[in-house]
Write a protein that holds these residues in place. Structure first.
Motif, short mmCIF file in Angstrom:
data_model
loop_
_atom_site.label_atom_id
_atom_site.label_comp_id
_atom_site.label_asym_id
_atom_site.label_seq_id
_atom_site.Cartn_x
_atom_site.Cartn_y
_atom_site.Cartn_z
N SER A 74 -10.30 -2.69 -3.51
CA SER A 74 -9.21 -3.21 -2.68
C SER A 74 -9.57 -4.60 -2.17
N GLN A 110 -1.85 0.56 -12.24
CA GLN A 110 -1.00 0.48 -11.05
C GLN A 110 -1.80 -0.06 -9.87
N LYS A 156 -1.62 -0.26 -5.44
CA LYS A 156 -1.01 0.12 -4.17
C LYS A 156 -1.04 -1.12 -3.29
N CYS A 174 -0.04 -2.88 0.35
CA CYS A 174 0.31 -2.63 1.75
C CYS A 174 0.49 -3.96 2.47
N CYS A 215 3.76 0.45 2.62
CA CYS A 215 3.01 0.40 1.38
C CYS A 215 3.88 0.84 0.22
N THR A 216 3.52 0.43 -0.97
CA THR A 216 4.20 0.88 -2.18
C THR A 216 3.20 0.94 -3.32
N THR A 217 3.42 1.86 -4.24
CA THR A 217 2.61 1.97 -5.45
C THR A 217 3.49 1.65 -6.65
N LEU A 219 -5.68 0.62 -8.58
CA LEU A 219 -5.90 2.05 -8.70
C LEU A 219 -6.64 2.47 -9.96
N THR A 257 -6.47 8.51 -9.90
CA THR A 257 -5.31 8.06 -9.14
C THR A 257 -4.29 7.32 -9.99
N PHE A 289 3.60 8.79 -3.64
CA PHE A 289 3.70 7.93 -4.82
C PHE A 289 4.97 7.08 -4.70
N SER A 347 -1.96 13.30 -2.61
CA SER A 347 -2.16 11.89 -2.96
C SER A 347 -3.03 11.73 -4.20
#
Length: 476
Positions: free
Chosen positions: A185, A230, A232, A234, A241-243, A327, A333, A371, A439
């Motif tokens: 991250s 993908q 994530k 924020c 947040c969105t994935t 991810l 994930t 998700f 999750s």
């Protein structure tokens, strides 16, 4: 007048100088080096690419007449052509391409390869350099090949006549681990992509309120409509947040996989891990303040975000700093197949969608770890009224089904997922404990499905007094 030349390239890149006959002999000799290698030829009829890639009698031609340029511009236009995944009889960790191609000095052809792990996740793409092999992050028996065709500044592209490959198990360290223990991250500057009506690097036609992101390296570029890679995202100012999937390449650079350590990073190896080159150029004057193409970045962007994710899911009103989790850099994930989300705005309706029965299903974001942009919840009761995840298969196939949910103490411990085929045959009922394993992708099972529209339903009919959660399923 453009001078075209045909040449066998042992490394997949067409450059300005035509190889001498001795170079071609070395390339051909590589294919006969060992009897333990796997050899194959990719067929153009089986691959998929953007509309600017045309199959002709001569081979695969790149004609980028309709490519929409990004706001920051592109120095060279690139078209991608992806062949189906291929299962080999023996594991390989090294792939050598041998191409027959015609190109002028300013054009180019590159070969990307990747390998699938036993758990179904793909490695990042790796590009074969001129005269060299591509070293995969790990050994495996399922591989995939992608061509990257580069046009010159006048929009003229090369012709590829033949794609032959050799895979071998050499045991040579690639300088990287296949997966990290935890997803990486970083905080990076995000810009809105926009470009409605344009085409992304993987061939997706951008629509209003779209949901995807662009990263400045095609190493993590997913297939058209795919979700192999993908992020994530924020936004601290809104707490949202969105994935979503990586469907485009940019901003600014195209070979800047800044999330990787220097031993793996394709370019700009002296920069700290997690710092995009455009940010270093903009803030610190790195590389003379210029990007990969000699341009001066107008912002420090490390990610572009499509409108639906930018405005709606994250609540952003202007370009700003966001926290991004990559991810695919950890296990478990990142989806590897077709994902059908609980929000149809995130689905390609020609491949999959969700349908609700009754009036009790409600959208929620109360429990983190969902998700996409939200999930659906419904109280349990002695009635089915399912949430139905439909998915389309063009041909009969055996597929594994995974489900994603958010876990909490008020969830059902016997949430019933019912699997049906296109003929209306019930293949299985799988009851899961949604108070645990939230999750993440949880495997429901593997079944053989006919061609057409098959479905997975989450029923409400189980012990009363709790909730069932319909968030997303994955078909792989």
């Amino acid at each position: 007048m453009t001078m075209m030349w045909g040449v066998a390239l042992a490394g997949g890149s067409a450059f300005a100088e035509s190889p001498q006959p001795s170079d071609m002999a070395v390339a051909r000799g590589a294919l006969a080096a060992s009897a333990s290698t796997s050899r194959w030829t990719e067929e153009f009829a089986t691959g998929e690419g953007t509309g600017e890639l045309v199959r002709t009698q001569e081979g695969l031609l790149f004609e980028p007449y309709a490519v929409m340029r990004r706001p920051e511009g592109l120095s060279r236009l690139i078209g991608l052509y992806t062949f189906p995944a291929r299962r080999l009889e023996q594991p390989v960790d090294t792939i050598r391409p041998l191409l027959q191609a015609s190109a002028s000095p300013e054009m180019g052809v590159e070969v990307d390869v990747r390998v699938r792990a036993p758990d179904g996740a793909w490695s990042e793409w790796r590009t074969a350099s001129a005269g060299e092999a591509a070293r995969l992050p790990r050994a495996g028996t399922e591989v995939q090949v992608r061509l990257a065709l580069l046009a010159d500044e006048r929009g003229r592209g090369p012709v590829v006549r033949e794609v032959r490959l050799e895979g071998s198990l050499e045991g040579v360290p690639s300088g990287e681990e296949f997966q990290s223990l935890a997803a990486l991250s970083y905080r990076v500057f995000a810009t809105r992509e926009g470009l409605v009506g344009g085409t992304t690097a993987n061939g997706h036609v951008i629509k209003s309120n779209d949901r995807f992101v662009a990263l400045p390296s095609r190493r993590a570029l997913a297939s058209n409509g795919g979700s192999e890679y993908q992020v994530k995202v924020c936004y601290p100012k809104t707490g949202k947040c969105t994935t979503t999937s990586v469907w485009d390449v940019g901003p600014w650079n195209t070979k800047d996989d800044y999330w990787n350590p220097s031993s793996v990073r394709e370019m700009w190896k002296t920069l700290p891990q997690g710092k995009p080159e455009a940010q270093a150029a903009y803030q610190d004057g790195f590389n003379g303040g210029l990007d990969q193409f000699g341009r001066r970045p107008a912002n420090p962007a490390g990610i572009d975000i499509a409108d639906g994710a930018f405005w709606t899911d994250l609540g952003m009103s202007n370009n700003d700093w966001v926290d991004v989790t990559y991810l695919w850099t950890s296990g478990g994930t990142t989806p590897t197949g077709l994902v059908i989300d609980s929000n149809n705005a995130n689905n390609d309706s020609t491949r999959g969608y969700i349908q609700l029965s009754g009036t009790s299903w409600a959208s929620s974001t109360n429990v983190a770890g969902y998700f996409g942009s939200n999930y659906l919840a419904s109280p349990t009761a002695a009635v089915s009224e399912p949430a139905t995840f439909w998915f389309y298969l063009p041909t009969a196939a055996t597929r594994t089904i995974d489900a994603w949910w958010t876990a909490a103490s008020d969830r059902s411990t016997t949430a019933p997922f019912i699997v049906w085929d296109v003929n209306g045959t019930q293949l299985a009922t799988v009851k899961v404990n949604q108070q645990a394993n939230g999750s993440r992708w949880n495997t429901l099972g593997t079944w053989s499905f006919p061609a057409g529209w098959n479905k997975v339903q989450l029923s409400r009919w189980t012990t009363a007094g709790s909730y069932v959660i319909a968030d997303a399923i994955q078909v792989r």
